[in-house]
Design a protein around this motif. Structure first.
Motif, PDB file in Angstrom:
ATOM      1  N   LYS A   1      22.845  30.164  40.029  1.00 40.81           N
ATOM      2  CA  LYS A   1      24.068  29.944  40.808  1.00 40.81           C
ATOM      3  C   LYS A   1      25.100  29.146  40.009  1.00 40.81           C
ATOM      4  O   LYS A   1      26.304  29.433  40.065  1.00 40.81           O
ATOM      5  N   ILE A   2      24.643  28.161  39.265  1.00 40.96           N
ATOM      6  CA  ILE A   2      25.566  27.379  38.426  1.00 40.96           C
ATOM      7  C   ILE A   2      26.212  28.281  37.382  1.00 40.96           C
ATOM      8  O   ILE A   2      27.426  28.211  37.137  1.00 40.96           O
ATOM      9  N   MET A   3      25.414  29.168  36.771  1.00 41.69           N
ATOM     10  CA  MET A   3      25.966  30.096  35.773  1.00 41.69           C
ATOM     11  C   MET A   3      27.009  31.005  36.411  1.00 41.69           C
ATOM     12  O   MET A   3      28.080  31.241  35.832  1.00 41.69           O
ATOM     13  N   PHE A   4      26.728  31.490  37.610  1.00 43.18           N
ATOM     14  CA  PHE A   4      27.701  32.340  38.312  1.00 43.18           C
ATOM     15  C   PHE A   4      28.974  31.561  38.642  1.00 43.18           C
ATOM     16  O   PHE A   4      30.077  32.116  38.595  1.00 43.18           O
ATOM     17  N   ASN A   5      28.831  30.287  38.992  1.00 45.77           N
ATOM     18  CA  ASN A   5      30.010  29.456  39.264  1.00 45.77           C
ATOM     19  C   ASN A   5      30.862  29.280  38.012  1.00 45.77           C
ATOM     20  O   ASN A   5      32.089  29.309  38.084  1.00 45.77           O
ATOM     21  N   ILE A   6      30.223  29.084  36.881  1.00 46.81           N
ATOM     22  CA  ILE A   6      30.948  28.966  35.613  1.00 46.81           C
ATOM     23  C   ILE A   6      31.701  30.265  35.323  1.00 46.81           C
ATOM     24  O   ILE A   6      32.872  30.259  34.906  1.00 46.81           O
ATOM     25  N   ILE A   7      31.046  31.394  35.575  1.00 51.20           N
ATOM     26  CA  ILE A   7      31.682  32.702  35.386  1.00 51.20           C
ATOM     27  C   ILE A   7      32.881  32.840  36.320  1.00 51.20           C
ATOM     28  O   ILE A   7      33.933  33.362  35.926  1.00 51.20           O
ATOM     29  N   ASP A   8      32.752  32.360  37.554  1.00 54.08           N
ATOM     30  CA  ASP A   8      33.882  32.399  38.496  1.00 54.08           C
ATOM     31  C   ASP A   8      35.072  31.592  37.977  1.00 54.08           C
ATOM     32  O   ASP A   8      36.228  31.989  38.158  1.00 54.08           O
ATOM     33  N   ILE A   9      34.796  30.462  37.339  1.00 59.08           N
ATOM     34  CA  ILE A   9      35.876  29.638  36.780  1.00 59.08           C
ATOM     35  C   ILE A   9      36.593  30.396  35.661  1.00 59.08           C
ATOM     36  O   ILE A   9      37.830  30.415  35.586  1.00 59.08           O
TER      37      ILE A   9
ATOM     38  N   ILE B   1      33.922  30.914  45.139  1.00 62.88           N
ATOM     39  CA  ILE B   1      33.110  29.743  44.805  1.00 62.88           C
ATOM     40  C   ILE B   1      32.083  29.442  45.913  1.00 62.88           C
ATOM     41  O   ILE B   1      30.892  29.306  45.633  1.00 62.88           O
ATOM     42  N   PRO B   2      32.479  29.371  47.196  1.00 65.66           N
ATOM     43  CA  PRO B   2      31.458  29.157  48.237  1.00 65.66           C
ATOM     44  C   PRO B   2      30.462  30.323  48.321  1.00 65.66           C
ATOM     45  O   PRO B   2      29.258  30.106  48.476  1.00 65.66           O
ATOM     46  N   PHE B   3      30.990  31.563  48.198  1.00 64.39           N
ATOM     47  CA  PHE B   3      30.120  32.734  48.291  1.00 64.39           C
ATOM     48  C   PHE B   3      29.068  32.714  47.183  1.00 64.39           C
ATOM     49  O   PHE B   3      27.885  32.949  47.423  1.00 64.39           O
ATOM     50  N   THR B   4      29.516  32.442  45.967  1.00 69.05           N
ATOM     51  CA  THR B   4      28.604  32.381  44.832  1.00 69.05           C
ATOM     52  C   THR B   4      27.599  31.250  45.000  1.00 69.05           C
ATOM     53  O   THR B   4      26.400  31.415  44.747  1.00 69.05           O
ATOM     54  N   SER B   5      28.084  30.091  45.431  1.00 62.70           N
ATOM     55  CA  SER B   5      27.211  28.919  45.556  1.00 62.70           C
ATOM     56  C   SER B   5      26.141  29.124  46.612  1.00 62.70           C
ATOM     57  O   SER B   5      24.997  28.698  46.440  1.00 62.70           O
ATOM     58  N   ILE B   6      26.506  29.763  47.711  1.00 61.94           N
ATOM     59  CA  ILE B   6      25.544  29.945  48.800  1.00 61.94           C
ATOM     60  C   ILE B   6      24.639  31.150  48.542  1.00 61.94           C
ATOM     61  O   ILE B   6      23.418  31.049  48.601  1.00 61.94           O
ATOM     62  N   GLU B   7      25.256  32.294  48.236  1.00 61.76           N
ATOM     63  CA  GLU B   7      24.490  33.532  48.137  1.00 61.76           C
ATOM     64  C   GLU B   7      23.941  33.805  46.738  1.00 61.76           C
ATOM     65  O   GLU B   7      22.928  34.481  46.592  1.00 61.76           O
TER      66      GLU B   7
ATOM     67  N   THR C   1      30.426  41.043  37.980  1.00 63.32           N
ATOM     68  CA  THR C   1      31.137  42.312  38.186  1.00 63.32           C
ATOM     69  C   THR C   1      32.642  42.091  38.192  1.00 63.32           C
ATOM     70  O   THR C   1      33.396  42.819  37.533  1.00 63.32           O
ATOM     71  N   VAL C   2      33.106  41.079  38.926  1.00 69.33           N
ATOM     72  CA  VAL C   2      34.539  40.777  38.986  1.00 69.33           C
ATOM     73  C   VAL C   2      35.047  40.331  37.619  1.00 69.33           C
ATOM     74  O   VAL C   2      36.165  40.675  37.220  1.00 69.33           O
TER      75      VAL C   2
ATOM     76  N   PHE D   1      33.976  41.386  34.702  1.00 69.62           N
ATOM     77  CA  PHE D   1      34.172  42.605  33.907  1.00 69.62           C
ATOM     78  C   PHE D   1      35.453  43.324  34.329  1.00 69.62           C
ATOM     79  O   PHE D   1      36.235  43.769  33.478  1.00 69.62           O
ATOM     80  N   PHE D   2      35.689  43.447  35.640  1.00 72.66           N
ATOM     81  CA  PHE D   2      36.901  44.096  36.132  1.00 72.66           C
ATOM     82  C   PHE D   2      38.144  43.360  35.642  1.00 72.66           C
ATOM     83  O   PHE D   2      39.056  43.966  35.078  1.00 72.66           O
ATOM     84  N   ALA D   3      38.184  42.042  35.884  1.00 66.26           N
ATOM     85  CA  ALA D   3      39.387  41.265  35.564  1.00 66.26           C
ATOM     86  C   ALA D   3      39.661  41.233  34.066  1.00 66.26           C
ATOM     87  O   ALA D   3      40.809  41.395  33.633  1.00 66.26           O
ATOM     88  N   SER D   4      38.626  41.024  33.264  1.00 69.08           N
ATOM     89  CA  SER D   4      38.838  40.943  31.814  1.00 69.08           C
ATOM     90  C   SER D   4      39.248  42.297  31.243  1.00 69.08           C
ATOM     91  O   SER D   4      40.110  42.371  30.348  1.00 69.08           O
ATOM     92  N   SER D   5      38.666  43.378  31.775  1.00 72.83           N
ATOM     93  CA  SER D   5      39.053  44.707  31.309  1.00 72.83           C
ATOM     94  C   SER D   5      40.513  44.988  31.655  1.00 72.83           C
ATOM     95  O   SER D   5      41.292  45.459  30.810  1.00 72.83           O
ATOM     96  N   LEU D   6      40.913  44.689  32.886  1.00 72.45           N
ATOM     97  CA  LEU D   6      42.305  44.882  33.289  1.00 72.45           C
ATOM     98  C   LEU D   6      43.263  44.017  32.469  1.00 72.45           C
ATOM     99  O   LEU D   6      44.372  44.442  32.131  1.00 72.45           O
TER     100      LEU D   6
END
Length: 201
Positions: free
Chosen positions: A82-90, A115-121, A128-129, A131-136
């Protein structure tokens, strides 16, 4: 918390099993991989997906396999993931700021929701987001071969990233055929990003 997130726990389980069974995690059910499989679905209070096989891309499997190597309890591994996913969200947040310089609402909305979604779930949607955002972002900066390559890599995380490909191809063809003779690129320049995609894919 929660330290038991069913989907994330199952993904880490597959990552750990990769070191014992290799790519057979794509062919075997959790019970076949480990008769002691005991991840409980919090909504049904039964075994979580006991008859399913791993159905995400190989990069996703490698990510969870690396986490599975860490010498910690499952609950700690879930927190680490979850921490890794939060870093990716940042990272994604800052990419969105660059992508939408005149529309700060988009990155802020992303931040508030993810951030809440990633932290909880602990869902893999974060990557995935990214990859989408960086590609765009690279596509909008006319670094199309990088954008295509990111789509190819993203496919091996979660297949949905491939939805960008038709947009890119159709847009490139539209720009090619609508340009006047002075602005028109060579057709070889149009095909280079596609070849980059195919090579990585």
């Amino acid at each position: 918390p929660p330290q038991v997130t069913t989907d994330l726990a199952r993904s880490i389980f597959y990552g750990e099993q990769f070191w014992k069974h290799g790519f057979d995690v794509y062919n075997l059910t959790p019970i076949q991989l480990d008769p002691n499989y005991n991840i409980i679905d919090q909504t049904t209070h039964q075994l979580a997906w006991p008859n399913n096989k791993y159905d995400y891309g190989v990069i996703s499997l490698f990510y969870y396999a690396l986490i599975g190597l860490l010498p910690f309890s499952n609950s700690t591994l879930i927190i680490i993931a979850k921490i890794m996913f939060n870093i990716i969200d940042i990272v994604t947040f800052f990419i969105l700021v660059l992508l939408y310089p005149k529309n700060k609402e988009m990155p802020i909305f992303f931040w508030i929701v993810m951030i809440p979604f990633t932290s909880i779930e602990g869902q893999a949607l974060s990557v995935t987001v990214l990859f989408f955002a960086s590609s765009l972002y690279f596509y909008s900066r006319d670094r199309k071969h990088i954008a295509y390559i990111i789509v190819a890599i993203g496919f091996h995380w979660k297949y949905v990233t491939l939805f960008l490909l038709p947009y890119y191809i159709l847009n490139d063809l539209y720009l090619y055929y609508s340009a006047n003779e002075e602005q028109k690129q060579s057709f070889k320049d149009i095909t280079k990003p596609i070849l980059s995609f195919l090579g990585v894919f």
